[in-house]
Design an enzyme around this catalytic site. Structure first.
Site, PDB file in Angstrom:
ATOM      1  N   LYS A 177      12.601  -9.547  56.942  1.00  0.00           N
ATOM      2  CA  LYS A 177      13.390 -10.077  55.940  1.00  0.00           C
ATOM      3  C   LYS A 177      13.658  -9.115  54.503  1.00  0.00           C
ATOM      4  O   LYS A 177      12.785  -9.083  53.766  1.00  0.00           O
ATOM      5  CB  LYS A 177      12.506 -11.544  55.362  1.00  0.00           C
ATOM      6  CG  LYS A 177      13.255 -12.451  54.375  1.00  0.00           C
ATOM      7  CD  LYS A 177      12.526 -12.108  52.979  1.00  0.00           C
ATOM      8  CE  LYS A 177      13.517 -12.997  52.003  1.00  0.00           C
ATOM      9  NZ  LYS A 177      14.646 -12.464  51.500  1.00  0.00           N
ATOM     10  N   GLY A 230       6.175  -6.134  46.522  1.00  0.00           N
ATOM     11  CA  GLY A 230       7.019  -6.810  45.746  1.00  0.00           C
ATOM     12  C   GLY A 230       6.002  -7.266  44.500  1.00  0.00           C
ATOM     13  O   GLY A 230       5.143  -6.411  44.356  1.00  0.00           O
ATOM     14  N   SER A 231       6.190  -8.226  43.997  1.00  0.00           N
ATOM     15  CA  SER A 231       5.440  -8.542  42.917  1.00  0.00           C
ATOM     16  C   SER A 231       4.008  -9.020  42.968  1.00  0.00           C
ATOM     17  O   SER A 231       3.562  -9.499  44.356  1.00  0.00           O
ATOM     18  CB  SER A 231       6.150  -9.625  41.815  1.00  0.00           C
ATOM     19  OG  SER A 231       5.936 -10.837  42.558  1.00  0.00           O
ATOM     20  N   VAL A 234       3.753 -12.771  43.870  1.00  0.00           N
ATOM     21  CA  VAL A 234       4.093 -13.132  45.068  1.00  0.00           C
ATOM     22  C   VAL A 234       3.207 -12.845  46.257  1.00  0.00           C
ATOM     23  O   VAL A 234       3.043 -13.336  47.056  1.00  0.00           O
ATOM     24  CB  VAL A 234       5.748 -12.788  45.330  1.00  0.00           C
ATOM     25  CG1 VAL A 234       6.050 -12.950  46.933  1.00  0.00           C
ATOM     26  CG2 VAL A 234       6.798 -13.263  44.507  1.00  0.00           C
ATOM     27  N   GLY A 235       3.050 -11.451  45.953  1.00  0.00           N
ATOM     28  CA  GLY A 235       1.896 -10.768  46.909  1.00  0.00           C
ATOM     29  C   GLY A 235       0.520 -11.809  47.145  1.00  0.00           C
ATOM     30  O   GLY A 235       0.138 -11.883  48.221  1.00  0.00           O
ATOM     31  N   GLU A 252       1.518  -4.338  48.803  1.00  0.00           N
ATOM     32  CA  GLU A 252       1.631  -3.534  47.633  1.00  0.00           C
ATOM     33  C   GLU A 252       2.454  -3.974  46.653  1.00  0.00           C
ATOM     34  O   GLU A 252       3.650  -4.474  46.708  1.00  0.00           O
ATOM     35  CB  GLU A 252       2.404  -2.191  48.128  1.00  0.00           C
ATOM     36  CG  GLU A 252       2.445  -0.980  47.330  1.00  0.00           C
ATOM     37  CD  GLU A 252       3.355  -0.984  46.225  1.00  0.00           C
ATOM     38  OE1 GLU A 252       2.853  -1.357  45.024  1.00  0.00           O
ATOM     39  OE2 GLU A 252       4.444  -0.695  46.278  1.00  0.00           O
ATOM     40  N   CYS A 286       7.841   1.034  41.700  1.00  0.00           N
ATOM     41  CA  CYS A 286       6.464   0.372  41.329  1.00  0.00           C
ATOM     42  C   CYS A 286       5.792   1.894  41.011  1.00  0.00           C
ATOM     43  O   CYS A 286       4.783   1.578  40.199  1.00  0.00           O
ATOM     44  CB  CYS A 286       5.916  -0.033  42.687  1.00  0.00           C
ATOM     45  SG  CYS A 286       6.036   1.144  44.118  1.00  0.00           S
ATOM     46  N   GLU A 387       3.983  -5.181  34.162  1.00  0.00           N
ATOM     47  CA  GLU A 387       4.878  -4.402  34.636  1.00  0.00           C
ATOM     48  C   GLU A 387       6.309  -4.895  34.376  1.00  0.00           C
ATOM     49  O   GLU A 387       6.664  -6.065  34.425  1.00  0.00           O
ATOM     50  CB  GLU A 387       4.866  -4.568  36.141  1.00  0.00           C
ATOM     51  CG  GLU A 387       5.968  -3.403  36.966  1.00  0.00           C
ATOM     52  CD  GLU A 387       5.570  -3.573  38.384  1.00  0.00           C
ATOM     53  OE1 GLU A 387       5.547  -2.396  39.091  1.00  0.00           O
ATOM     54  OE2 GLU A 387       5.398  -4.368  39.151  1.00  0.00           O
TER      55      GLU A 387
END
Length: 485
Positions: A177, A230-231, A234-235, A252, A286, A387
């Site tokens: 995805k 991702g963020s 969400v992680g 990550e 990142c 971030e």
């Protein structure tokens, strides 16, 4: 201008429309009036089809030798290399990075595929002495099964490939995805897998909303492992969902990466690396430099050199050869960056340069923001803690390297960090004391070589590692075998 092309899901070796036939437009961040292409706004039913195909093909794929699986990866690499300019152009149009950076990233994808193709011929276990002299004991490795791959928009070729390639070489099948913002680029990459003749169902791509397809991957009982970049917000959802149903997960989740400039540093080198590490790709990495921690002895000289160089940066369309920095990847990302700049001003940081959107005629239709530098930043300020994922540098003045290390570690992240110094004691202290998974000396914070493990500490990752031979630890499970005649 040519009519935008519609791209489909790739399921069981075929290109398929979503069952609801809804589409998502991909917008060019350099010109918000241009649609790069359309992708499927897929449903859970589409995802189920993809997972079923992956599950049904996994047994056959697993039985192939590592050498044969590697041959497929070599073929994919060759097809991507043949189409490198086309893929890089689409990437630049979709997310804004310069064509030079996009082409370099695509070439990295080729190198990653070839690296993991070679993994098919390397050892996957060890012989272990048994206390029974008449027995043989050894380890081998078993694939997880079906792996869900969820990737961001900032590296739409390299990140998917550094997840997909090891997943496949170790005998897993994949449901991929990509981020909506770069799903056209993802489709171009998957076309290369298709052209290479990879068996149906071994790799599948489903595009759509994260709340539907991403969450569907998290919840799906037939997905055995999830690898996500991702963020951190969400992680954590990915990790909690996978844990709840016993799936393996790898996260990550970004960083707030410092560069320390010691009093004895080569300032020209430090300035160049700070700009490259912090502002290339519009700061949307990142591992991008975000905090610049400088000893007071050389602070003013460093600041003067930094501002002078940043003023020379050419902002523009990434397809223009003269452009050094492109737009933010989306209107949403632009607004996020602007909100952090506003927060920096509100909390008392001093804006030294930039901080505004570009209003020039050729830039006003894109999501452009000026490269931005703040000073008088304290470690407690929002722009020193969160971030930003944009071209914003926060200068922090310190007395000593020891203080610099304390400031560098004073965040929840721990992905990448660098120091500029010629003093061996400073180097050793930095290596030993920095809370970071990637430690770089006299080099920019951004970037890691593909054969080296990559991942962070603290809330930057799930404490696993990607890339290199370390990838085998996530994509397989150890099987201990005891044989007695």
């Amino acid at each position: 201008m040519t009519e935008p092309i519609t791209y489909f899901n790739y399921i069981n070796g075929n290109w398929k429309t979503s069952i609801n036939e809804e589409l998502i437009p991909s917008i060019n961040p350099a010109n918000k009036h241009e649609i790069v292409g359309y992708v499927q706004k897929s449903t859970i039913v589409d995802l189920d089809h993809a997972v079923r195909a992956a599950k049904e093909s996994q047994a056959g794929w697993k039985k192939q030798s590592g050498a044969i699986r590697g041959e497929y990866l070599y073929k994919v690499a060759n097809h991507i290399e043949k189409n490198i300019d086309e893929i890089a152009t689409v990437m630049t149009k979709e997310m804004g990075k310069t064509f030079t950076e996009a082409k370099g990233e695509t070439a990295r994808g080729v190198a990653i595929l070839r690296y993991y193709a070679g993994e098919g011929m390397r050892k996957i276990g060890d012989v272990i002495p048994s206390t029974d002299s008449d027995a043989l004991m050894f380890t081998t490795r078993a694939p997880l099964g079906v792996v869900g791959v969820i990737t961001p928009w900032n590296f739409p070729v390299a990140i998917p490939i550094w997840k997909i390639a090891p997943a496949l070489i170790y005998g897993n099948t994949v449901v991929f995805k990509p981020a909506n913002e770069t799903s056209v680029t993802a489709a171009k990459v998957i076309e290369c897998f298709d052209e290479a003749g990879i068996p149906p169902g071994v790799i599948n791509m489903v595009t759509g909303q994260g709340s539907v397809i991403g969450q569907g991957i998290i919840d799906h009982v037939d997905i055995d492992g999830i690898t996500f970049t991702g963020s951190d917000e969400v992680g954590k959802v990915v990790g909690q969902g996978a844990l709840a149903r016993g799936a393996k997960y790898q996260l990550e989740m970004g960083g707030k990466n410092p560069v320390i400039v010691a009093a004895d540093a080569d300032l020209e080198l430090a300035v160049e690396a700070t700009i490259s590490g912090g502002l290339r790709s519009t700061g949307q990495k990142c591992t991008a430099t975000s905090r610049v921690i400088v000893q007071k002895d050389i602070y003013e000289e460093f600041k003067e050199k930094l501002i002078k160089k940043v003023k020379e940066i050419k902002v523009g369309n990434g397809l223009d050869e003269a452009t050094w920095m492109g737009p933010c990847a989306s209107e949403s990302q632009l607004n996020t960056v602007l909100s952090y700049i506003e927060k920096g001003n509100e909390e008392g940081a001093t804006l030294l340069y930039g901080g505004e959107i570009h209003e020039e005629k050729e830039l006003k239709n894109g999501f452009y923001v000026q490269p931005t530098i703040f000073e008088n930043v304290t470690s407690q300020m929002t722009i020193a803690q969160e971030e930003i994922f944009g071209p914003v540098l926060a200068l922090i003045k310190v007395d000593t390297v020891e203080e610099a290390l304390a400031v560098a570690n004073d965040v929840k992240f721990g992905l990448s960090a660098s120091i500029f110094t010629t003093n061996i004691n400073n180097m050793l202290s930095f290596i030993n004391d920095i809370d970071s998974g990637l430690v770089r000396i006299n080099a920019e914070s951004a970037g890691v070589e593909l054969q080296a493990p990559f991942g962070g500490m603290k809330q930057s990752s799930s404490h696993s590692r990607e890339q290199g031979q370390a990838a085998i630890e996530f994509f397989t499970s150890i099987k201990t075998v005891f044989v007695k005649g």
